[in-house]
Scaffold this motif. Structure first.
Motif, short mmCIF file in Angstrom:
data_model
loop_
_atom_site.label_atom_id
_atom_site.label_comp_id
_atom_site.label_asym_id
_atom_site.label_seq_id
_atom_site.Cartn_x
_atom_site.Cartn_y
_atom_site.Cartn_z
N GLU A 163 0.85 -1.20 0.00
CA GLU A 163 0.00 0.00 0.00
C GLU A 163 0.89 1.24 0.00
OE1 GLU A 163 -3.64 1.96 2.68
OE2 GLU A 163 -2.34 0.41 3.53
N THR A 164 0.46 2.27 -0.72
CA THR A 164 1.15 3.55 -0.73
C THR A 164 0.13 4.66 -0.51
OG1 THR A 164 2.85 2.76 -2.25
CG2 THR A 164 2.58 5.13 -2.05
N THR A 165 0.39 5.50 0.49
CA THR A 165 -0.45 6.67 0.73
C THR A 165 0.47 7.89 0.77
OG1 THR A 165 -0.33 6.72 3.15
CG2 THR A 165 -1.93 5.20 2.15
N SER A 166 -0.13 9.05 1.00
CA SER A 166 0.67 10.27 1.10
C SER A 166 1.49 10.32 2.38
CB SER A 166 -0.24 11.50 1.03
OG SER A 166 -1.18 11.48 2.10
N GLU A 167 1.16 9.44 3.37
CA GLU A 167 1.82 9.51 4.67
C GLU A 167 2.70 8.30 4.98
OE1 GLU A 167 -1.84 10.09 6.92
OE2 GLU A 167 -1.17 12.12 7.36
N TYR A 168 2.46 7.17 4.32
CA TYR A 168 3.26 5.99 4.62
C TYR A 168 3.16 4.98 3.48
CZ TYR A 168 -1.29 4.07 5.96
OH TYR A 168 -2.60 3.68 5.96
N ARG A 169 4.05 3.98 3.56
CA ARG A 169 3.97 2.82 2.69
C ARG A 169 3.94 1.55 3.56
NH1 ARG A 169 9.00 3.64 -1.21
NH2 ARG A 169 9.81 4.56 0.74
N THR A 170 3.33 0.50 3.05
CA THR A 170 3.22 -0.76 3.78
C THR A 170 3.83 -1.88 2.94
OG1 THR A 170 1.18 -0.04 4.87
CG2 THR A 170 1.65 -2.40 4.88
N TRP A 171 4.72 -2.66 3.57
CA TRP A 171 5.35 -3.81 2.93
C TRP A 171 5.05 -5.07 3.74
CZ3 TRP A 171 7.77 0.78 3.99
CH2 TRP A 171 8.29 1.49 2.92
N SER A 172 5.25 -6.22 3.11
CA SER A 172 5.17 -7.49 3.83
C SER A 172 6.22 -8.45 3.30
CB SER A 172 3.78 -8.11 3.71
OG SER A 172 3.58 -8.67 2.42
N ALA A 173 6.60 -9.39 4.16
CA ALA A 173 7.57 -10.43 3.79
C ALA A 173 7.13 -11.74 4.43
CB ALA A 173 8.97 -10.05 4.27
N PRO A 174 7.50 -12.88 3.84
CA PRO A 174 7.13 -14.17 4.44
C PRO A 174 7.74 -14.33 5.83
CG PRO A 174 7.92 -14.46 2.19
CD PRO A 174 8.23 -13.04 2.57
N TRP A 175 6.92 -14.80 6.76
CA TRP A 175 7.39 -15.07 8.12
C TRP A 175 6.47 -16.15 8.70
CZ3 TRP A 175 11.90 -13.32 9.78
CH2 TRP A 175 12.25 -13.56 11.11
N PRO A 176 6.82 -17.43 8.52
CA PRO A 176 5.88 -18.52 8.82
C PRO A 176 5.58 -18.71 10.30
CG PRO A 176 8.02 -19.40 8.20
CD PRO A 176 8.08 -17.93 7.93
N ASP A 177 6.49 -18.32 11.20
CA ASP A 177 6.28 -18.55 12.63
C ASP A 177 5.34 -17.51 13.22
OD1 ASP A 177 7.95 -20.72 12.66
OD2 ASP A 177 9.73 -19.53 13.12
N ARG A 178 4.32 -17.97 13.88
CA ARG A 178 3.40 -17.04 14.53
C ARG A 178 4.12 -16.24 15.60
NH1 ARG A 178 -1.64 -18.49 18.59
NH2 ARG A 178 -2.33 -16.35 18.91
N ILE A 179 3.90 -14.94 15.61
CA ILE A 179 4.50 -14.06 16.61
C ILE A 179 3.41 -13.64 17.59
CG2 ILE A 179 5.68 -11.87 17.00
CD1 ILE A 179 6.84 -12.16 14.17
N ARG A 180 3.61 -13.93 18.86
CA ARG A 180 2.60 -13.66 19.88
C ARG A 180 2.87 -12.30 20.53
NH1 ARG A 180 0.26 -18.64 21.89
NH2 ARG A 180 1.15 -20.44 20.84
N LEU A 181 1.89 -11.43 20.45
CA LEU A 181 1.94 -10.16 21.16
C LEU A 181 0.73 -10.07 22.07
CD1 LEU A 181 3.05 -7.70 18.35
CD2 LEU A 181 4.40 -8.40 20.31
N ALA A 182 0.91 -9.50 23.24
CA ALA A 182 -0.20 -9.38 24.18
C ALA A 182 -0.17 -8.00 24.80
CB ALA A 182 -0.09 -10.45 25.27
N GLY A 183 -1.33 -7.58 25.30
CA GLY A 183 -1.38 -6.30 25.98
C GLY A 183 -1.40 -5.13 25.02
N ASP A 184 -0.90 -3.99 25.48
CA ASP A 184 -0.90 -2.77 24.69
C ASP A 184 0.10 -2.85 23.54
OD1 ASP A 184 -2.76 -1.70 26.44
OD2 ASP A 184 -1.21 -0.88 27.76
N PRO A 185 -0.05 -1.98 22.53
CA PRO A 185 0.96 -1.93 21.46
C PRO A 185 2.36 -1.74 22.03
CG PRO A 185 -0.96 -0.64 20.85
CD PRO A 185 -1.17 -1.06 22.28
N ASP A 186 3.31 -2.39 21.41
CA ASP A 186 4.66 -2.47 21.96
C ASP A 186 5.67 -1.78 21.07
OD1 ASP A 186 4.22 -4.20 24.34
OD2 ASP A 186 3.50 -5.60 22.83
#
Length: 286
Positions: free
Chosen positions: A134-157
């Motif tokens: 995605e490309t907007t006037s304020e940011y761009r978004t990229w992704s890459a393969p990452w098969p292992d689930r990453i666990r996050l909990a609680g507030d944004p870190d």
């Protein structure tokens, strides 16, 4: 000169000794069965193909040492501070089983590098390839393969992912558009959103899971005198584990609080928080 009768007596005596030895071997367990078992880990000179049972033949990784434990094993890790950190267990939770009389101990080797702590980390490079989403006037978004689930909990870190020296805030699910510097994991891919830097221009690292995680089948484990620099959780224990003891465990740059199920730490009753539908967990240090 030996007579025939003397020779016959010697043969009979030798056979008798052999029979007694065989019977004794069957009646008694091997001498090493109940002996203490120490595994040495040294990231500087170690090799996971070595026996690991002698200081001059150490293993290189904590994961290999955990794979070899048995009741009564003591894992002694040589410390080199953040110059040579050890990779933690990440998103995998091995089963470590001791007994009440013979617990498994994971600790710093106080006989070597006394002034250097043992540092665990999960900061892992992401090699890509990166796809622009995605490309907007304020940011761009990229992704890459990452098969292992990453666990996050609680507030944004803050600092879940870094692009070069720029730390992105990690989210457990895709954030809204107002989060211009953000990272999250979804569907086998790692996502980055930034208006300041591109993963094509700078290296990317991700805190890929936990410094030390134990499965719910783990029993009677003592963790002592270790340090974490960079991980999602310093310690995570899956529900069902019993008698997990933690002492002198230092945490730096750890995203979320420890997740340790109620009852896993004997005689310890701090306030309880609930992370997910099946885990009433003890609140550890951040």
């Amino acid at each position: 000169m030996l007579t025939r009768r003397t020779l016959l007596r010697l043969v009979v005596a030798a056979v008798a000794v052999l029979v007694v030895s065989l019977v004794a071997d069957r009646a008694l367990p091997p001498a090493s069965a109940g002996a203490p078992h120490t595994l040495y880990v040294d990231s500087r000179i170690g090799d996971d193909g070595l026996p690991g049972t002698l200081p001059d033949q150490p293993l290189a990784s904590l994961s290999e040492a955990l794979r070899r434990v048995r009741p009564g094993t003591q894992i002694l890790m040589a410390g080199y501070g953040d110059q040579l950190p050890y990779l933690g267990t990440g998103v995998h939770c091995p089963t470590v089983q001791g007994t009440a009389e013979r617990p498994v101990v994971i600790r710093r080797n106080v006989y070597t590098n006394i002034l250097r702590p043992v540092v665990l980390t999960t900061a892992t490079p992401v090699t890509g390839p990166w796809t622009l989403r995605e490309t907007t006037s304020e940011y761009r978004t990229w992704s890459a393969p990452w098969p292992d689930r990453i666990r996050l909990a609680g507030d944004p870190d803050y600092g879940f992912v870094k692009i070069g020296a720029i730390a992105l805030t990690g989210y457990a699910k895709p954030p809204r558009d107002y989060a211009h510097e953000a990272a999250w994991w979804s569907g086998g891919r790692l996502y980055l959103r930034s208006g300041r830097a591109s993963p094509h221009d700078y290296g990317v690292t991700v805190k890929n899971g936990d410094a030390l995680c134990l499965s719910g089948r783990s029993r009677h484990v003592q963790i002592d005198d270790l340090m974490v620099v960079g991980a999602v959780h310093a310690i995570r224990v899956e529900p069902g584990a019993q008698d997990i003891r933690v002492d002198h465990f230092v945490r730096h740059n750890v995203l979320d609080k420890d997740l340790i199920p109620v009852g896993a730490l004997p005689g310890f009753s701090p306030p309880i928080s609930r992370f997910g539908p099946d885990c009433p967990c003890l609140v550890g240090q951040r």
